[in-house]
Design a protein around this motif. Structure first.
Motif, short mmCIF file in Angstrom:
data_model
loop_
_atom_site.label_atom_id
_atom_site.label_comp_id
_atom_site.label_asym_id
_atom_site.label_seq_id
_atom_site.Cartn_x
_atom_site.Cartn_y
_atom_site.Cartn_z
N GLY A 19 41.31 -11.93 -45.98
CA GLY A 19 40.68 -13.25 -45.78
C GLY A 19 39.31 -13.07 -45.15
N LYS A 20 38.63 -14.21 -44.98
CA LYS A 20 37.30 -14.13 -44.37
C LYS A 20 37.45 -13.75 -42.90
N PRO A 21 36.41 -13.22 -42.27
CA PRO A 21 36.49 -12.77 -40.89
C PRO A 21 36.85 -13.90 -39.93
N ARG A 22 37.56 -13.49 -38.86
CA ARG A 22 37.87 -14.41 -37.78
C ARG A 22 37.40 -13.80 -36.48
N ILE A 23 36.41 -14.50 -35.83
CA ILE A 23 35.86 -14.00 -34.56
C ILE A 23 36.88 -14.28 -33.46
N VAL A 24 37.24 -13.23 -32.73
CA VAL A 24 38.28 -13.36 -31.71
C VAL A 24 37.72 -13.32 -30.29
N SER A 25 36.45 -12.84 -30.11
CA SER A 25 35.91 -12.76 -28.74
C SER A 25 34.39 -12.64 -28.78
N ILE A 26 33.71 -13.42 -27.90
CA ILE A 26 32.26 -13.29 -27.70
C ILE A 26 31.96 -13.38 -26.22
N SER A 27 30.82 -12.86 -25.84
CA SER A 27 30.40 -12.88 -24.42
C SER A 27 29.60 -14.15 -24.14
N SER A 28 30.31 -15.27 -24.10
CA SER A 28 29.63 -16.55 -23.89
C SER A 28 30.53 -17.44 -23.03
N PRO A 29 29.92 -18.17 -22.04
CA PRO A 29 28.47 -18.15 -21.68
C PRO A 29 28.14 -16.91 -20.88
N LEU A 30 26.87 -16.54 -20.92
CA LEU A 30 26.41 -15.33 -20.23
C LEU A 30 25.27 -15.70 -19.30
N TYR A 31 25.43 -15.38 -18.02
CA TYR A 31 24.40 -15.68 -17.01
C TYR A 31 23.42 -14.52 -16.96
N VAL A 32 22.14 -14.85 -17.14
CA VAL A 32 21.09 -13.83 -17.21
C VAL A 32 19.87 -14.28 -16.38
N ARG A 33 18.90 -13.36 -16.25
CA ARG A 33 17.62 -13.66 -15.63
C ARG A 33 16.50 -13.26 -16.58
N GLN A 34 15.38 -13.83 -16.37
CA GLN A 34 14.20 -13.50 -17.18
C GLN A 34 13.92 -12.00 -17.09
N ASP A 35 13.56 -11.42 -18.28
CA ASP A 35 13.19 -10.00 -18.41
C ASP A 35 14.36 -9.04 -18.12
N GLU A 36 15.56 -9.55 -17.96
CA GLU A 36 16.73 -8.67 -17.74
C GLU A 36 17.22 -8.13 -19.08
N VAL A 37 17.66 -6.85 -19.10
CA VAL A 37 18.24 -6.24 -20.31
C VAL A 37 19.76 -6.46 -20.26
N VAL A 38 20.30 -7.13 -21.30
CA VAL A 38 21.74 -7.45 -21.31
C VAL A 38 22.38 -7.00 -22.61
N ASN A 39 23.75 -6.96 -22.60
CA ASN A 39 24.53 -6.64 -23.80
C ASN A 39 25.25 -7.89 -24.27
N LEU A 40 25.05 -8.24 -25.54
CA LEU A 40 25.76 -9.35 -26.16
C LEU A 40 26.89 -8.75 -27.02
N THR A 41 28.10 -9.28 -26.84
CA THR A 41 29.29 -8.72 -27.52
C THR A 41 29.90 -9.74 -28.46
N CYS A 42 30.28 -9.24 -29.66
CA CYS A 42 30.94 -10.09 -30.65
C CYS A 42 32.05 -9.26 -31.31
N LYS A 43 33.33 -9.76 -31.25
CA LYS A 43 34.47 -9.04 -31.81
C LYS A 43 35.14 -9.92 -32.85
N ALA A 44 35.57 -9.28 -33.96
CA ALA A 44 36.20 -10.04 -35.04
C ALA A 44 37.27 -9.19 -35.71
N ILE A 45 38.08 -9.86 -36.53
CA ILE A 45 39.11 -9.18 -37.32
C ILE A 45 38.97 -9.68 -38.74
N ALA A 46 39.11 -8.74 -39.72
CA ALA A 46 38.88 -9.14 -41.10
C ALA A 46 39.41 -8.08 -42.04
#
Length: 538
Positions: free
Chosen positions: A405-432
């Motif tokens: 079947g089409k992909p199903r997203i099971v987890s994301i890193s949202s909401p994410l608290y950040v600051r200006q000019d900060e280097v962050v990691n955005l995560t997205c997990k799915a099953i398909a």
């Protein structure tokens, strides 16, 4: 009243060979007068030979065969040491008194000894009067008697059935050796009979018996019956087992055994080369379905060339043709259903058990219905076919169940608290399934991780005003469609601004507390009216 010397002695003294014989001599003299002398004799045939002469406390021993072996006690009793069977004779005590003359009496000495070994002689065929065993008693005295017994019961001479041959020999030592040989007609029932002899002899006036060990004779007889059986039981044999076909006959010695297996058109295959013809055992290793069939054992008696035979049916239980069908046979869309059917062939009743890829049981029976399938559903199932009546007989078959079947997203890193000019990691997990790919709507460095149906993507980015305002979009797609999720980024305040807010809150709390205290104080002093008209001062 007595007017002469009277002497009394025991009639018989019995001593075991090698022991000490003691002869007591009791006497009476009228007027309780004392004796003048005492003489001890023994009788050799008809001659009376003096052993010793006693006067007062003096003992004069004569030069005889007993010199050094005899002694006289304070009671004038005569003792002879190391008695042998040659000492079995009459001993005389003679007591003399000057006034009343003399008197005497005698005692018979008996010495006994018996020993019983039994020897076994072999026998051959039935219907003959055979020598069973020989019983010998050596160095006995007096003459012993021998009797024969079978299974504890005494045997008596019987014409053409039981006979005893006995010889008696007197050795130079005077001891007797008695030999008795048992001859008897034996049958096949005597193969387990036990024979023994008993020696009966006298010792110290008592009749005693000594038994030999029990002996079993070897009886030879032709076989009348032959048996053939399967080990283990034929009903429990399964493919892969080691099987023994055991052929037994009731003859002795055992006949020669041959083995055969029936083939097509009543032909028989000779299997004797695979068997032990002396013990009658045919070993079949790792049997299969084709090992089933009718087996024959032939027993040949080499003495009379008589041949007996027996047949047995060997059934090798098996399970074959295990297969699993899936409906529909094409991959199933997530949320759909599938039916699994399992079948096999066996000569015995079968049970069916279903388990998933982790070995967990999920169903019984030859059909399994799976509904509302998801990507998380096990990717394979196993059908185990079991024969309850034959322990250990089972087979298994696996089938793959693909859910797509089409992909199903099971987890994301949202909401994410950040600051200006900060280097962050955005995560997205799915099953398909089929395999999917991840796309981001912002620039950065992406790393993907794929395991089975799972896919994960980490995007490393620097936070700017546009990213903080619009956030990021994760899009996962495969051949059957796509799914996307929005990741919200929230501005995380600086530590200084947080401190100002905290101080303002504390100051507000303090002001309220002081104001409350002042109002309470004025109320207590009556400076503040209570609000009830009846209580005011005009």
């Amino acid at each position: 009243a007595a007017s002469r010397v009277e002497v009394s002695m025991p009639a018989v003294v019995e001593v075991e060979s090698g022991g000490t014989a003691r002869f007591e001599c009791n006497f009476y003299i009228p007027g309780n007068d004392s004796y003048t002398y005492i003489n001890w004799f023994y009788i050799d045939r008809i001659i009376q030979v003096r052993l010793c002469h006693i006067t007062g406390g003096d003992v004069q021993e004569e030069d005889t065969d007993y010199k050094g072996r005899l002694s006289v006690g304070e009671d004038k009793a005569l003792s002879i040491r190391k008695v042998t069977v040659q000492d079995a004779r009459i001993f005389v005590c003679q007591v003399g008194s000057g006034t009343y003359g003399e008197g005497e009496n005698r005692t018979e000495l008996r010495s006994s000894r018996a020993r019983v070994p039994a020897r076994l002689s072999p026998c051959s065929r039935l219907s003959l009067l055979l020598q069973i065993a020989q019983c010998v008693s050596r160095n006995g005295f007096p003459l012993p008697n021998i009797t024969w017994h079978k299974n504890g019961e005494r045997l008596q001479p019987e014409e053409k059935m039981v006979k005893f041959a006995t010889t008696r020999t007197r050795e130079s030592s005077g001891l007797f050796t008695v030999s008795s040989t048992l001859f008897a007609h034996v049958t096949r029932e005597d193969r387990s009979s036990l024979f023994h002899c008993s020696v009966h002899y006298w010792r110290r006036g008592q009749s005693l018996t000594m038994d030999s060990q029990r002996v079993n004779v070897t009886v030879f007889y032709p076989a009348e019956r032959v048996d053939l059986h399967v080990m283990p039981s034929s009903a429990l044999v399964k493919e892969g087992d080691d099987v023994k076909l055991v052929c037994e006959a009731d003859g002795n010695p055992a006949p020669v055994f041959s083995f055969f297996k029936r083939q097509l058109e009543d032909n028989w295959q000779d299997l004797t080369s695979l068997a032990d013809s002396s013990t009658g055992v045919l070993n079949l290793h790792n049997v299969t379905k084709s090992s089933s069939g009718l087996y024959r054992c032939q027993a040949l008696d080499l003495d009379d060339m008589k041949q007996l035979e027996k047949e047995v049916e060997l059934v090798v239980n098996y399970i074959e043709g295990v297969h699993v069908e899936k409906e529909p046979s094409t991959p199933v869309v997530e949320g759909g259903s599938v039916k699994l059917s399992c079948d096999a062939h066996s000569p015995v009743a079968l049970d069916y058990q279903w388990s998933d890829a982790k070995g967990r049981e999920v169903g019984q029976g030859n059909q399994l219905f799976l509904k509302n399938l998801t990507f998380e559903t096990s990717s394979s199932f196993s059908c185990k076919v079991v024969a309850p009546s034959v322990p250990g007989l089972e087979r298994s078959k696996q089938v793959a169940v693909a859910v797509q079947g089409k992909p199903r997203i099971v987890s994301i890193s949202s909401p994410l608290y950040v600051r200006q000019d900060e280097v962050v990691n955005l995560t997205c997990k799915a099953i398909a399934f089929p395999t999917a790919s991840v796309h981001w709507n912002v620039n950065g460095t992406a790393h993907e991780y794929i395991e089975n149906k799972h896919i994960a993507s980490n995007l490393t980015v620097r936070v700017n005003h546009d990213l903080l305002r619009a956030g990021a979009m994760c899009r996962v797609s495969n051949a059957l469609g796509f799914s996307e999720e929005h990741i919200q980024l929230l501005d995380r305040k600086t530590p200084e601004s947080k401190g100002v807010i905290i101080v303002a809150i504390i100051v507000s709390i303090l002001v309220v507390a002081v104001l409350g205290a002042v109002i309470y104080f004025l109320h207590k002093k009556g400076k503040i009216p209570c609000g009830r008209a009846g209580k005011q001062d005009m």
